[in-house]
Design a protein around this motif. Structure first.
Motif, PDB file in Angstrom:
ATOM      1  N   ASP A  18      27.577  22.927 -15.756  1.00  0.00           N
ATOM      2  CA  ASP A  18      27.119  22.079 -16.955  1.00  0.00           C
ATOM      3  C   ASP A  18      27.207  23.102 -18.117  1.00  0.00           C
ATOM      4  O   ASP A  18      27.554  22.757 -19.241  1.00  0.00           O
ATOM      5  CB  ASP A  18      25.744  21.793 -16.886  1.00  0.00           C
ATOM      6  N   ARG A  19      26.896  24.458 -17.871  1.00  0.00           N
ATOM      7  CA  ARG A  19      26.965  25.352 -18.941  1.00  0.00           C
ATOM      8  C   ARG A  19      28.610  25.702 -19.306  1.00  0.00           C
ATOM      9  O   ARG A  19      28.886  25.799 -20.404  1.00  0.00           O
ATOM     10  CB  ARG A  19      26.353  26.658 -18.446  1.00  0.00           C
ATOM     11  N   TYR A  20      29.439  25.722 -18.457  1.00  0.00           N
ATOM     12  CA  TYR A  20      30.876  25.945 -18.579  1.00  0.00           C
ATOM     13  C   TYR A  20      31.167  24.947 -19.442  1.00  0.00           C
ATOM     14  O   TYR A  20      32.024  24.874 -20.407  1.00  0.00           O
ATOM     15  CB  TYR A  20      31.498  26.141 -17.210  1.00  0.00           C
ATOM     16  N   ASN A  21      31.044  23.633 -18.857  1.00  0.00           N
ATOM     17  CA  ASN A  21      31.590  22.256 -19.713  1.00  0.00           C
ATOM     18  C   ASN A  21      31.045  22.247 -21.200  1.00  0.00           C
ATOM     19  O   ASN A  21      31.861  21.921 -22.121  1.00  0.00           O
ATOM     20  CB  ASN A  21      31.291  21.172 -19.073  1.00  0.00           C
ATOM     21  N   SER A  22      29.812  22.559 -21.052  1.00  0.00           N
ATOM     22  CA  SER A  22      29.007  22.496 -22.596  1.00  0.00           C
ATOM     23  C   SER A  22      29.873  23.632 -23.626  1.00  0.00           C
ATOM     24  O   SER A  22      30.027  23.479 -24.708  1.00  0.00           O
ATOM     25  CB  SER A  22      27.748  22.743 -22.544  1.00  0.00           C
ATOM     26  N   LEU A  23      30.210  24.620 -22.901  1.00  0.00           N
ATOM     27  CA  LEU A  23      30.891  25.766 -23.932  1.00  0.00           C
ATOM     28  C   LEU A  23      32.183  25.576 -24.163  1.00  0.00           C
ATOM     29  O   LEU A  23      32.701  25.472 -25.315  1.00  0.00           O
ATOM     30  CB  LEU A  23      30.898  27.449 -23.124  1.00  0.00           C
ATOM     31  N   MET A  24      33.012  24.766 -23.042  1.00  0.00           N
ATOM     32  CA  MET A  24      34.402  24.406 -23.519  1.00  0.00           C
ATOM     33  C   MET A  24      34.309  23.228 -24.626  1.00  0.00           C
ATOM     34  O   MET A  24      35.275  23.158 -25.282  1.00  0.00           O
ATOM     35  CB  MET A  24      35.098  23.919 -22.249  1.00  0.00           C
ATOM     36  N   GLU A  25      33.503  22.519 -24.382  1.00  0.00           N
ATOM     37  CA  GLU A  25      33.454  21.290 -25.282  1.00  0.00           C
ATOM     38  C   GLU A  25      33.165  21.799 -26.967  1.00  0.00           C
ATOM     39  O   GLU A  25      33.616  21.263 -27.744  1.00  0.00           O
ATOM     40  CB  GLU A  25      32.244  20.179 -24.942  1.00  0.00           C
ATOM     41  N   LYS A  26      32.262  22.492 -27.109  1.00  0.00           N
ATOM     42  CA  LYS A  26      32.153  23.358 -28.240  1.00  0.00           C
ATOM     43  C   LYS A  26      33.327  24.068 -28.705  1.00  0.00           C
ATOM     44  O   LYS A  26      33.718  24.005 -29.814  1.00  0.00           O
ATOM     45  CB  LYS A  26      30.815  24.394 -28.253  1.00  0.00           C
ATOM     46  N   ILE A  27      33.915  24.796 -27.864  1.00  0.00           N
ATOM     47  CA  ILE A  27      35.226  25.557 -28.203  1.00  0.00           C
ATOM     48  C   ILE A  27      36.220  24.350 -28.677  1.00  0.00           C
ATOM     49  O   ILE A  27      36.684  24.590 -29.781  1.00  0.00           O
ATOM     50  CB  ILE A  27      35.753  26.329 -27.180  1.00  0.00           C
ATOM     51  N   ASP A  28      36.350  23.216 -27.939  1.00  0.00           N
ATOM     52  CA  ASP A  28      37.371  22.235 -28.348  1.00  0.00           C
ATOM     53  C   ASP A  28      36.980  21.589 -29.718  1.00  0.00           C
ATOM     54  O   ASP A  28      37.669  21.251 -30.428  1.00  0.00           O
ATOM     55  CB  ASP A  28      37.234  20.924 -27.420  1.00  0.00           C
ATOM     56  N   SER A  29      35.714  21.630 -29.878  1.00  0.00           N
ATOM     57  CA  SER A  29      35.220  20.816 -31.186  1.00  0.00           C
ATOM     58  C   SER A  29      35.505  21.713 -32.423  1.00  0.00           C
ATOM     59  O   SER A  29      35.403  21.237 -33.557  1.00  0.00           O
ATOM     60  CB  SER A  29      33.434  20.690 -31.227  1.00  0.00           C
ATOM     61  N   ILE A  30      35.617  23.109 -32.548  1.00  0.00           N
ATOM     62  CA  ILE A  30      36.028  23.822 -33.517  1.00  0.00           C
ATOM     63  C   ILE A  30      37.387  24.502 -33.654  1.00  0.00           C
ATOM     64  O   ILE A  30      37.682  25.032 -34.567  1.00  0.00           O
ATOM     65  CB  ILE A  30      34.966  25.179 -33.533  1.00  0.00           C
ATOM     66  N   ALA A  31      38.083  24.533 -32.347  1.00  0.00           N
ATOM     67  CA  ALA A  31      39.280  24.942 -32.281  1.00  0.00           C
ATOM     68  C   ALA A  31      40.277  23.921 -33.134  1.00  0.00           C
ATOM     69  O   ALA A  31      40.739  22.908 -32.706  1.00  0.00           O
ATOM     70  CB  ALA A  31      39.884  25.201 -30.904  1.00  0.00           C
ATOM     71  N   SER A  32      40.782  24.380 -34.274  1.00  0.00           N
ATOM     72  CA  SER A  32      41.750  23.706 -35.017  1.00  0.00           C
ATOM     73  C   SER A  32      43.142  23.049 -34.255  1.00  0.00           C
ATOM     74  O   SER A  32      43.244  21.851 -34.396  1.00  0.00           O
ATOM     75  CB  SER A  32      42.170  24.295 -36.215  1.00  0.00           C
ATOM     76  N   ASP A  33      43.945  24.076 -33.669  1.00  0.00           N
ATOM     77  CA  ASP A  33      45.119  23.666 -33.191  1.00  0.00           C
ATOM     78  C   ASP A  33      44.871  23.727 -31.761  1.00  0.00           C
ATOM     79  O   ASP A  33      45.775  23.868 -30.965  1.00  0.00           O
ATOM     80  CB  ASP A  33      45.874  24.482 -33.630  1.00  0.00           C
ATOM     81  N   GLY A  34      43.954  23.518 -30.987  1.00  0.00           N
ATOM     82  CA  GLY A  34      43.859  23.635 -29.820  1.00  0.00           C
ATOM     83  C   GLY A  34      43.273  25.053 -29.215  1.00  0.00           C
ATOM     84  O   GLY A  34      43.242  26.027 -30.207  1.00  0.00           O
ATOM     85  N   ALA A  35      43.107  25.112 -28.080  1.00  0.00           N
ATOM     86  CA  ALA A  35      42.599  26.685 -27.446  1.00  0.00           C
ATOM     87  C   ALA A  35      43.598  27.128 -26.458  1.00  0.00           C
ATOM     88  O   ALA A  35      43.989  26.204 -25.494  1.00  0.00           O
ATOM     89  CB  ALA A  35      41.214  26.746 -27.160  1.00  0.00           C
ATOM     90  N   TRP A  36      43.761  28.264 -26.361  1.00  0.00           N
ATOM     91  CA  TRP A  36      44.576  28.952 -25.209  1.00  0.00           C
ATOM     92  C   TRP A  36      43.500  29.223 -24.394  1.00  0.00           C
ATOM     93  O   TRP A  36      42.747  30.331 -24.606  1.00  0.00           O
ATOM     94  CB  TRP A  36      45.491  29.944 -25.501  1.00  0.00           C
ATOM     95  N   GLY A  37      43.346  29.002 -23.030  1.00  0.00           N
ATOM     96  CA  GLY A  37      42.556  29.230 -22.220  1.00  0.00           C
ATOM     97  C   GLY A  37      43.050  29.464 -20.747  1.00  0.00           C
ATOM     98  O   GLY A  37      42.468  29.049 -19.743  1.00  0.00           O
TER      99      GLY A  37
END
Length: 99
Positions: A18-37
């Motif tokens: 849950d913590r991991y998925n929540s963090l990834m959702e927040k990153i996706d919400s602010i990353a303009s051109d996607g995120a390299w992970g």
């Protein structure tokens, strides 16, 4: 637009996913051109937010737990960083990073 590198360690536990998925959702919400992970616990992205705004979204608005998890956010463009959670060796981090 600013480039950010985020490194983190989430402690294992029943709410890890849950913590991991929540963090990834927040990153996706602010990353303009996607995120390299492609690495396990490092994400690189750019967005129009400030370092303080990125910190707030990732550390305060996600499932990230300041009591047990660790995060380093680096603003590559401005050579600034913010840490959150458990940082055992802040002097070493400062020395190795250079700011």
């Amino acid at each position: 637009m600013t480039n950010f590198v985020v490194m983190f360690k989430l402690q294992p536990g029943p709410d890890y996913n849950d913590r991991y998925n929540s963090l990834m959702e927040k990153i996706d919400s602010i990353a303009s051109d996607g995120a390299w992970g492609e690495t396990l616990s490092s994400i690189i992205f750019n967005c129009s937010s400030t370092l303080d705004e990125v910190y707030d979204v990732l550390c305060m608005q996600s499932g990230f737990d300041l009591r047990q998890d660790t995060m380093l956010i680096i603003d590559v463009f401005n050579c600034q960083k913010k840490t959150a959670g458990l940082i055992s060796y802040p002097r070493t981090l400062n020395s190795c990073l250079g700011f």
